[in-house]
Design an enzyme around this catalytic site. Structure first.
Site, PDB file in Angstrom:
ATOM      1  N   GLU A 194       6.978  -2.037 -16.855  1.00 34.09           N
ATOM      2  CA  GLU A 194       5.734  -1.196 -16.255  1.00 34.09           C
ATOM      3  C   GLU A 194       7.010  -0.540 -14.482  1.00 34.09           C
ATOM      4  OE1 GLU A 194       1.662   0.387 -15.634  1.00 34.09           O
ATOM      5  OE2 GLU A 194       1.645  -1.679 -14.840  1.00 34.09           O
ATOM      6  N   TRP A 225      -0.218   1.639 -21.176  1.00 30.72           N
ATOM      7  CA  TRP A 225      -0.575   2.585 -21.134  1.00 30.72           C
ATOM      8  C   TRP A 225      -1.295   3.492 -22.359  1.00 30.72           C
ATOM      9  CZ3 TRP A 225      -0.997   5.316 -16.723  1.00 30.72           C
ATOM     10  CH2 TRP A 225      -0.540   5.007 -15.893  1.00 30.72           C
ATOM     11  N   ALA A 249      -9.292  -0.149  -8.062  1.00 32.11           N
ATOM     12  CA  ALA A 249      -9.291  -1.105  -7.950  1.00 32.11           C
ATOM     13  C   ALA A 249     -10.058  -2.037  -9.772  1.00 32.11           C
ATOM     14  CB  ALA A 249      -9.018  -2.742  -7.397  1.00 32.11           C
ATOM     15  N   ASP A 250      -9.295  -2.045 -10.607  1.00 26.74           N
ATOM     16  CA  ASP A 250      -9.711  -3.254 -12.051  1.00 26.74           C
ATOM     17  C   ASP A 250      -9.374  -4.152 -11.427  1.00 26.74           C
ATOM     18  OD1 ASP A 250      -9.896  -4.303 -14.428  1.00 26.74           O
ATOM     19  OD2 ASP A 250      -9.782  -2.257 -15.311  1.00 26.74           O
ATOM     20  N   CYS A 252      -3.946   5.055  -9.454  1.00 28.01           N
ATOM     21  CA  CYS A 252      -4.640   4.054  -8.399  1.00 28.01           C
ATOM     22  C   CYS A 252      -3.473   3.143  -7.640  1.00 28.01           C
ATOM     23  CB  CYS A 252      -5.267   2.741  -8.940  1.00 28.01           C
ATOM     24  SG  CYS A 252      -6.297   3.718 -10.954  1.00 28.01           S
ATOM     25  N   HIS A 283     -13.560  -2.893  -7.651  1.00 25.30           N
ATOM     26  CA  HIS A 283     -14.814  -3.476  -9.223  1.00 25.30           C
ATOM     27  C   HIS A 283     -14.714  -4.088 -10.032  1.00 25.30           C
ATOM     28  CE1 HIS A 283     -12.291   0.385 -10.444  1.00 25.30           C
ATOM     29  NE2 HIS A 283     -12.335  -0.384 -11.426  1.00 25.30           N
ATOM     30  N   TYR A 328       3.077   7.950 -11.901  1.00 23.29           N
ATOM     31  CA  TYR A 328       4.087   7.630 -11.085  1.00 23.29           C
ATOM     32  C   TYR A 328       5.155   7.978 -10.830  1.00 23.29           C
ATOM     33  CZ  TYR A 328      -0.066   5.307 -10.946  1.00 23.29           C
ATOM     34  OH  TYR A 328      -1.432   4.079 -10.728  1.00 23.29           O
ATOM     35  N   ARG A 354      -6.480   3.361  -4.592  1.00 26.64           N
ATOM     36  CA  ARG A 354      -7.770   3.834  -4.215  1.00 26.64           C
ATOM     37  C   ARG A 354      -9.133   3.219  -4.992  1.00 26.64           C
ATOM     38  NH1 ARG A 354      -8.971   6.766  -8.256  1.00 26.64           N
ATOM     39  NH2 ARG A 354      -7.405   7.279 -10.021  1.00 26.64           N
ATOM     40  N   ARG A 394       8.875   4.135  11.128  1.00 30.29           N
ATOM     41  CA  ARG A 394       7.304   4.153  10.768  1.00 30.29           C
ATOM     42  C   ARG A 394       6.935   4.683  10.255  1.00 30.29           C
ATOM     43  NH1 ARG A 394       6.937   2.446  16.671  1.00 30.29           N
ATOM     44  NH2 ARG A 394       6.788   5.281  16.985  1.00 30.29           N
ATOM     45  N   ARG A 395       8.020   5.636   9.022  1.00 34.40           N
ATOM     46  CA  ARG A 395       7.381   6.449   8.216  1.00 34.40           C
ATOM     47  C   ARG A 395       8.476   5.890   6.400  1.00 34.40           C
ATOM     48  NH1 ARG A 395       9.747  11.583  12.138  1.00 34.40           N
ATOM     49  NH2 ARG A 395       8.208  11.198  13.574  1.00 34.40           N
ATOM     50  N   ALA A 453     -11.059  -0.500 -19.538  1.00 35.24           N
ATOM     51  CA  ALA A 453     -12.314   0.902 -20.399  1.00 35.24           C
ATOM     52  C   ALA A 453     -11.075   1.775 -19.888  1.00 35.24           C
ATOM     53  CB  ALA A 453     -13.129   0.904 -18.745  1.00 35.24           C
TER      54      ALA A 453
END
Length: 298
Positions: free
Chosen positions: A63, A85, A202-203, A179, A241, A127, A200, A159-160, A297
């Site tokens: 992936e 997917w 997370a299963d 995600c 979650h 992505y 952001r 730092r970028r 899900a």
């Protein structure tokens, strides 16, 4: 020293015991906590492929390699036997046509029929599109991965050094908004490459273990391309979650003792970040507990 996998198991237990239960987008329902952090040290050659259940690590690496191509169609994934997917385009096809086609039949058509794949296998600007072909307001495309490799080589104190996929203007066209959305990199003075991944959503049972593997594999590739050594992988979760139909599986996993993490190496030095193949990844000493099955899900 406590096994690093306990960070994941402790988080699993925290969500089970103290997670806020609520209805979610899928209708399945979740228990969730907000804000979590785990750290894995890759400097000794080990990678966080969980051992309390078998993780099909090659699927996660395939992936990641697909993301790096910039692709957004599931046909190449299915040809590599990666089915993670399929659920989203299959659901879209069923809604649009009313045909109660099986997943197996749908996937076979995607693989064998290029026109069908072009119409129904597309995920939108997910992505890979954002990583390799982010569209600027001036119409120019930006290759975030190529820019990252260049900076790692030429200005490792920057730092970028990051890339992300949350392109607000294209979210509506995505089968699933990103995600694992931001990857930031840091190079130590002694040449170790660290990664911080912000996810952001997370299963925790199904998704996070794959994301650990994919991020670690990418870190190895980037380190090799920049002449660095892998350092620390830091994973930060936002909404972390468990789906309510994963609760018993989580309890089963918590009853198991972690085993030593495996070691991952690259079999050759690839010419560029675009030159890696699944055969380049060698995993040694992986002896996990049996797999634990659970439904995605959608």
């Amino acid at each position: 020293m406590r096994h690093p996998e306990y960070q994941y198991l402790d988080l699993l237990e925290q969500v089970l015991d103290r997670g806020d239960q609520r209805l979610d987008r899928t209708g399945v329902g979740t228990r969730s906590v907000f804000g979590a952090l785990v750290r894995f040290d890759l400097s000794d050659g080990t990678v966080p492929v969980l051992t309390t259940k078998r993780v099909y690590w090659k699927l996660a690496v395939k992936e990641m390699l697909w993301f790096l191509t910039g692709g957004t169609n599931i046909q190449p994934l299915l040809r590599e036997n990666v089915r993670i997917w399929t659920d989203w385009p299959l659901a879209a096809y069923r809604r649009a046509t009313g045909e109660d086609i099986s997943q197996e039949a749908f996937e076979r058509r995607i693989v064998e029929d290029d026109a069908f794949a072009a119409r129904w296998g597309e995920l939108g600007p997910v992505y890979g599109k954002q990583w390799r072909r982010w569209l600027g307001v001036d119409g120019a495309e930006h290759d975030q991965i190529a820019a990252l490799v260049k900076t790692l080589r030429e200005n490792p104190a920057s730092r970028r050094m990051l890339f992300h996929a949350w392109n607000v203007g294209e979210l509506a066209g995505m089968a699933l908004p990103p995600c694992h959305m931001v990857y930031q990199y840091h190079v130590t003075s002694d040449g170790r490459l660290n990664c911080l991944l912000y996810q952001r959503s997370a299963d925790l049972l199904l998704g996070a273990p794959f994301n650990f593997v994919g991020a670690a594999a990418l870190q190895l590739m980037l380190a090799q391309q920049a002449g660095l050594r892998p350092g620390e992988l830091v994973w930060v979760g936002g909404d972390v979650h468990l789906y309510l139909n994963h609760v018993e599986q989580a309890r089963e996993q918590l009853a198991r003792e972690p085993r030593p993490f495996p070691r991952m190496t690259l079999a050759r030095h690839a010419r560029s970040i675009d030159d890696y193949r699944i055969e380049d990844f060698v995993l040694e000493d992986y002896a996990p507990h049996p797999p634990i099955k659970a439904d995605v899900a959608v």
